[in-house]
Write a protein that holds these residues in place. Structure first.
Motif, PDB file in Angstrom:
ATOM      1  N   LYS A 200       0.815  -1.225   0.000  1.00  0.00           N
ATOM      2  CA  LYS A 200       0.000   0.000   0.000  1.00  0.00           C
ATOM      3  C   LYS A 200       0.846   1.271   0.000  1.00  0.00           C
ATOM      4  O   LYS A 200       0.308   2.379   0.122  1.00  0.00           O
ATOM      5  CB  LYS A 200      -0.910   0.016   1.237  1.00  0.00           C
ATOM      6  CG  LYS A 200      -1.935  -1.105   1.272  1.00  0.00           C
ATOM      7  CD  LYS A 200      -3.003  -0.908   0.221  1.00  0.00           C
ATOM      8  CE  LYS A 200      -4.078  -1.964   0.291  1.00  0.00           C
ATOM      9  NZ  LYS A 200      -5.127  -1.760  -0.724  1.00  0.00           N
ATOM     10  N   THR A 203      -0.038   3.594  -2.887  1.00  0.00           N
ATOM     11  CA  THR A 203      -1.406   4.060  -2.659  1.00  0.00           C
ATOM     12  C   THR A 203      -1.413   5.140  -1.589  1.00  0.00           C
ATOM     13  O   THR A 203      -2.067   6.183  -1.741  1.00  0.00           O
ATOM     14  CB  THR A 203      -2.304   2.890  -2.222  1.00  0.00           C
ATOM     15  OG1 THR A 203      -2.336   1.918  -3.271  1.00  0.00           O
ATOM     16  CG2 THR A 203      -3.713   3.357  -1.921  1.00  0.00           C
ATOM     17  N   CYS A 268      -4.124   2.116   5.005  1.00  0.00           N
ATOM     18  CA  CYS A 268      -2.901   1.623   4.357  1.00  0.00           C
ATOM     19  C   CYS A 268      -1.963   0.930   5.338  1.00  0.00           C
ATOM     20  O   CYS A 268      -0.822   0.638   5.002  1.00  0.00           O
ATOM     21  CB  CYS A 268      -2.162   2.783   3.678  1.00  0.00           C
ATOM     22  SG  CYS A 268      -3.081   3.540   2.311  1.00  0.00           S
TER      23      CYS A 268
END
Length: 287
Positions: A200, A203, A268
């Protein structure tokens, strides 16, 4: 296999023989000589491709610390407890390096990893409009290594209202830098500045980048939510490591939350402790 062909291969692709068998000496001597020669050849090739390019006027005498702090301070205030914020800000203030004709050779020669040096060389070449080193060279605007954020000169020409790759790269410092490095207490469960799931990380960085722009332009919740919808309509990170829909969802939820930064972090975090998804505005997540 000879040193010349190995150097040419590295310059063209960024690949090299990790055992450095084209160089003479024992294992340690081969590695030292190979890494020195590959870095020096890379710096020379970049200089050859950019001969005559000077430091842009807009960067002459630029104070990097003040604008860096201004950009990253909201993110740090939102993600860290008050007792840790000054220490983290002090690191980020010194972390940003704009790649320029004046420093590119030194950066390439001092980079910790050869593949990072190759990526940085292409980042710089792209920023000044020079030919990249190879057909598969990455088209980067920023890159983080440990606690340093290398940023392209294209930063000053970015027109997208939701782009800020200084913030993007600073967000990567949080999972690259250990707490003890900045003088913060470290435990077995708290080794890094922030615990972000490996899958993650991009992201997280993209969501922080877009949310930073939403927060800067929206002075109330309604305005931030409207800006998040504008972002949703134009968001298109050209990065195969992220799903655009997920980044858009995170920015929407962050815009509606009391502390959007912590909402992004919670989504995340490591899989075992990640906060389950609920629609923005519900009371299940209290941030």
């Amino acid at each position: 296999m000879d040193t010349r062909s190995e150097i040419e291969r590295f310059l063209r692709t960024g690949d090299y023989d990790v055992h450095c068998r084209a160089w003479p000496g024992d294992v340690l001597e081969r590695e030292r000589r190979a890494r020195d020669e590959l870095r020096q050849s890379l710096a020379m090739e970049v200089q050859r491709r950019t001969a005559g390019i000077g430091v842009p006027e807009k960067l002459q005498g630029l104070d990097v610390v003040a604008p860096t702090r201004r950009k990253v301070e909201p993110m740090v205030r939102g993600l860290f407890p008050s007792a840790e914020q000054d220490a983290v800000l002090a690191v980020l203030e010194r972390s940003v390096v704009f790649l320029t004709p004046a420093n590119i050779s030194q950066v390439l020669l001092k980079s910790s990893w050869l593949n990072t040096a190759w990526d940085l060389a292409n980042l710089y070449l792209l920023s000044v409009g020079a030919e990249l080193l190879g057909e598969d060279a990455p088209r980067l605007l920023g890159l983080s290594e440990h606690a340093t954020c290398y940023v392209s000169l294209a930063y000053f020409d970015e027109e997208s209202p939701f782009a800020d790759f200084l913030v993007h790269e600073a967000a990567h410092v949080f999972h690259n830098c250990k707490r003890r490095t900045v003088g913060l207490p470290e435990t077995r469960r708290r080794e890094w500045l922030l615990d972000i799931d490996y899958r993650k990380r991009e992201t997280f960085a993209y969501a922080c980048e877009a949310y930073s722009r939403v927060l800067a332009a929206g002075d109330n919740r309604q305005a931030r939510m409207a800006l998040a919808e504008e972002y949703a309509a134009c968001a298109a990170p050209s990065d195969e490591r992220v799903a655009v829909s997920e980044v858009v969802e995170l920015v929407r939820e962050a815009a509606a939350a009391r502390n959007g930064w912590k909402h992004i972090l919670a989504r995340c975090g490591p899989e075992a402790r990640r906060v389950p998804h609920v629609a923005a505005g519900t009371s299940a997540i209290k941030l």
